[in-house]
Motif scaffolding. Structure first.
Motif, short mmCIF file in Angstrom:
data_model
loop_
_atom_site.label_atom_id
_atom_site.label_comp_id
_atom_site.label_asym_id
_atom_site.label_seq_id
_atom_site.Cartn_x
_atom_site.Cartn_y
_atom_site.Cartn_z
N ALA A 51 21.32 7.16 -2.95
CA ALA A 51 20.88 5.88 -2.36
C ALA A 51 19.98 6.12 -1.15
O ALA A 51 19.00 5.39 -0.95
CB ALA A 51 22.10 5.05 -1.96
N ARG A 54 16.63 6.94 -2.57
CA ARG A 54 15.96 5.81 -3.23
C ARG A 54 15.54 4.73 -2.25
O ARG A 54 14.57 4.03 -2.48
CB ARG A 54 16.89 5.19 -4.28
CG ARG A 54 17.00 5.97 -5.56
CD ARG A 54 17.55 5.09 -6.66
NE ARG A 54 17.50 5.74 -7.95
CZ ARG A 54 17.73 5.12 -9.10
NH1 ARG A 54 18.05 3.84 -9.10
NH2 ARG A 54 17.66 5.75 -10.24
N ARG A 55 16.31 4.51 -1.20
CA ARG A 55 16.04 3.46 -0.22
C ARG A 55 15.93 2.09 -0.90
O ARG A 55 15.00 1.32 -0.63
CB ARG A 55 14.75 3.76 0.56
CG ARG A 55 14.85 5.02 1.38
CD ARG A 55 13.59 5.28 2.17
NE ARG A 55 13.68 6.50 2.95
CZ ARG A 55 12.70 6.96 3.71
NH1 ARG A 55 11.56 6.31 3.80
NH2 ARG A 55 12.87 8.08 4.40
N SER A 56 16.86 1.80 -1.77
CA SER A 56 16.88 0.53 -2.50
C SER A 56 18.12 -0.26 -2.10
O SER A 56 19.23 0.25 -2.17
CB SER A 56 16.89 0.80 -4.01
OG SER A 56 17.28 -0.35 -4.72
N THR A 58 19.40 -2.84 -3.63
CA THR A 58 20.22 -3.06 -4.82
C THR A 58 21.10 -1.86 -5.10
O THR A 58 22.29 -2.00 -5.41
CB THR A 58 19.32 -3.36 -6.04
OG1 THR A 58 18.56 -4.54 -5.77
CG2 THR A 58 20.15 -3.58 -7.29
N PHE A 59 20.53 -0.66 -5.00
CA PHE A 59 21.30 0.55 -5.26
C PHE A 59 22.41 0.73 -4.22
O PHE A 59 23.52 1.15 -4.54
CB PHE A 59 20.38 1.77 -5.28
CG PHE A 59 20.97 2.97 -5.97
CD1 PHE A 59 20.95 3.06 -7.35
CD2 PHE A 59 21.58 3.99 -5.25
CE1 PHE A 59 21.51 4.15 -8.00
CE2 PHE A 59 22.13 5.09 -5.88
CZ PHE A 59 22.10 5.17 -7.27
N TRP A 60 22.10 0.39 -2.96
CA TRP A 60 23.12 0.48 -1.91
C TRP A 60 24.28 -0.48 -2.17
O TRP A 60 25.44 -0.18 -1.88
CB TRP A 60 22.51 0.20 -0.54
CG TRP A 60 22.00 1.43 0.15
CD1 TRP A 60 20.72 1.72 0.47
CD2 TRP A 60 22.78 2.54 0.60
NE1 TRP A 60 20.63 2.95 1.09
CE2 TRP A 60 21.89 3.49 1.19
CE3 TRP A 60 24.14 2.86 0.57
CZ2 TRP A 60 22.31 4.69 1.73
CZ3 TRP A 60 24.57 4.06 1.12
CH2 TRP A 60 23.66 4.96 1.70
N TYR A 238 20.24 -7.23 4.32
CA TYR A 238 20.44 -5.83 4.66
C TYR A 238 21.91 -5.55 5.00
O TYR A 238 22.36 -4.40 4.95
CB TYR A 238 19.54 -5.41 5.83
CG TYR A 238 18.11 -5.18 5.43
CD1 TYR A 238 17.78 -4.18 4.52
CD2 TYR A 238 17.08 -5.97 5.94
CE1 TYR A 238 16.47 -3.97 4.13
CE2 TYR A 238 15.76 -5.78 5.56
CZ TYR A 238 15.46 -4.77 4.66
OH TYR A 238 14.17 -4.57 4.26
N THR A 310 11.77 -5.58 -11.63
CA THR A 310 11.70 -5.81 -10.18
C THR A 310 12.66 -6.89 -9.71
O THR A 310 12.88 -7.05 -8.51
CB THR A 310 10.27 -6.23 -9.77
OG1 THR A 310 9.94 -7.48 -10.41
CG2 THR A 310 9.25 -5.18 -10.15
N ALA A 420 22.93 -7.48 -9.40
CA ALA A 420 21.64 -6.85 -9.73
C ALA A 420 21.41 -6.84 -11.24
O ALA A 420 20.30 -7.12 -11.72
CB ALA A 420 21.60 -5.43 -9.17
#
Length: 474
Positions: A51, A54-56, A58-60, A238, A310, A420
């Motif tokens: 994560a 990726r800095r996403s 959604t993934f976090w 965030y 997206t 997501a």
């Protein structure tokens, strides 16, 4: 370590952790439970590192769901105290609701004051939008009432911690009267979303009726407020991974893994309902309108794929407009119908919200009559107008509506864990529905070009250059 190697490591650790957990859970255990515990936390550490790479957001959120579930399973006494994190997130979300709904509705209605000039086409488009979204609403209701995805969650562990629906007998006149605000500040303070919507609609109609010199300054202010609230939503989101992690940890610590199984059942229900909507509503509409289905499907495949990947309808808008022009829809119709549809024709979102709202009621153990379900989902349909471009805006709308119907918020956090995956499908259906809407309105207006051949941009450029070269020099 390359990203691909990191992905392979995460997958390998997941398989090992899952296998070790199964072996440790056998009676008698075939493996020391401590080994399974270590492997699970190694998997989570690798997932968190992925994560970071990726800095996403959604993934976090996905990572936080796994971490929260593991904390709830391994350290339930600690996990139940993490509810404060989800409460903080919930409070931040609630501050968004009234200004966001007010601003987006006012801009959506008063900003389209030229509908009077567009006339017949505008009315046809809006009638089509509302008919199709109503079908989506009913398909969503039917799907969730058939699957009962929210049923069966053991709520004994949290009964004392959550607000329950107040069983107040109301007459028809009480229900109707409750829709209309007596004091807009009171409506905002009490979280009465439907009353805020009614006020915003009447305010926007009044704004659209005044002279341009009076309308434009206030419209500029509400547009600015709308943009600020979109950014506010992004900032609050965030904090979503922390809020989701705390909520899942608390839920698993109190009730075990049963609610997460219900969440995946909801996911399957949504995908089945969206497929049914496409086959039972969008396809027959295309056939009735005598549209070239194969050409349209081929043309919209790319923008729908962009929307799916997206989870943003707006990311797909420019390509979607080009695609519909390429199959024979005049530019002026595409330019009007598709942006308007982004506020009024959210087929996938409407279907999702009807599913999710009833799921919350089912999870909370609240029996809703068909009439109560209809009032709730029509409220959701109204409040969702104009927020297609905001990531996870449906969470804001859903939380606001379940709160105004006095339902507990904890089932919404269960949904957010898989939001997501749900967002991808509903956004793709939103884009497909708006593409079809532009073609239907063009056919209804008698302006759809059946044998349209899209110009080749390379040939056009060559012809333009030749024409310029042929001009006499002065």
């Amino acid at each position: 370590m390359k990203f691909s190697r990191l992905s392979l490591l995460v997958l390998l650790l997941f398989v090992l952790a899952a296998a070790a957990t199964v072996l440790a859970a056998r009676t008698p255990p075939l493996l020391d439970p401590t080994v399974a515990l270590v492997l699970r936390w190694l998997f989570l550490a690798a997932l968190a590192w992925m994560a970071v790479k990726r800095r996403s957001l959604t993934f976090w959120i996905v990572v936080s769901m796994f971490v929260g579930a593991e904390l709830g399973n391994d350290y339930p006494a600690l996990a139940v105290n993490l509810k404060v994190l989800s409460d903080i997130f919930l409070r931040l979300v609630k501050t968004i609701i009234a200004p966001l709904v007010f601003a987006t509705l006012v801009v959506g209605i008063a900003g389209h004051a030229d509908l009077k000039q567009v006339g017949r086409m505008g009315i046809k488009a809006l009638v089509y939008f509302e008919i199709v979204t109503t079908f989506a609403l009913f398909i969503g209701l039917a799907a969730i009432n058939l699957s009962k995805a929210g049923m069966g969650i053991n709520r004994s562990g949290i009964a004392a911690d959550t607000e329950q629906l107040q069983t107040v007998e109301q007459s028809t006149s009480d229900i109707i009267l409750h829709i209309f605000p007596e004091n807009i500040a009171k409506s905002v303070a009490n979280g009465e979303v439907l009353q805020v919507v009614v006020f915003a609609i009447i305010f926007a109609i009044g704004l659209a009726m005044v002279h341009q010199k009076h309308r434009q300054p206030l419209l500029t202010v509400t547009e600015s407020l709308s943009e600020v609230m979109f950014k506010f939503t992004n900032v609050v989101m965030y904090f979503a991974p922390i809020g989701v992690g705390g909520a899942i940890a608390y839920t698993v610590g109190k009730m075990g893994f049963a609610p997460l199984l219900n969440a995946f059942q909801l996911l399957l229900t949504l995908y089945a309902a969206l497929i049914a909507f496409v086959l039972l509503v969008l396809l027959p509409v295309a056939l009735i309108a005598r549209l070239p289905i194969k050409r349209i499907v081929t043309a919209i495949a790319e923008p729908v794929s962009i929307a799916f990947a997206t989870t943003s309808s707006e990311a797909a808008l420019p390509r979607a407009m080009e695609a519909m022009e390429s199959v024979g829809v005049p530019r002026r119709i595409v330019a009007f119908v598709m942006p308007t549809g982004y506020s009024f024709n959210l087929d996938g979102t409407t279907l999702y919200l009807s599913l999710a709202a009833v799921f919350v009621a089912q999870a909370a153990g609240v029996e809703l009559t068909l009439g109560q379900q209809l009032v709730m989902v029509f409220t959701l349909m109204l409040t969702s107008k104009g927020v297609a471009g905001v990531p996870r805006a449906s969470l804001v709308i859903l939380l606001a509506t379940v709160a105004s119907f006095n339902l507990p918020a904890w089932p919404v956090f269960i949904i957010l864990g898989i939001d997501a995956l749900m967002d991808m499908a509903r956004t793709a259906v939103n884009v497909a529905g708006n593409c079809l809407a532009s073609a239907v309105v063009a056919r209804w207006e008698g302006e759809f070009i059946d044998d349209y051949v899209a110009p080749d941009p390379v040939i056009d450029l060559a012809e333009t250059d030749s024409a310029l070269a042929a001009r006499p020099m002065h």
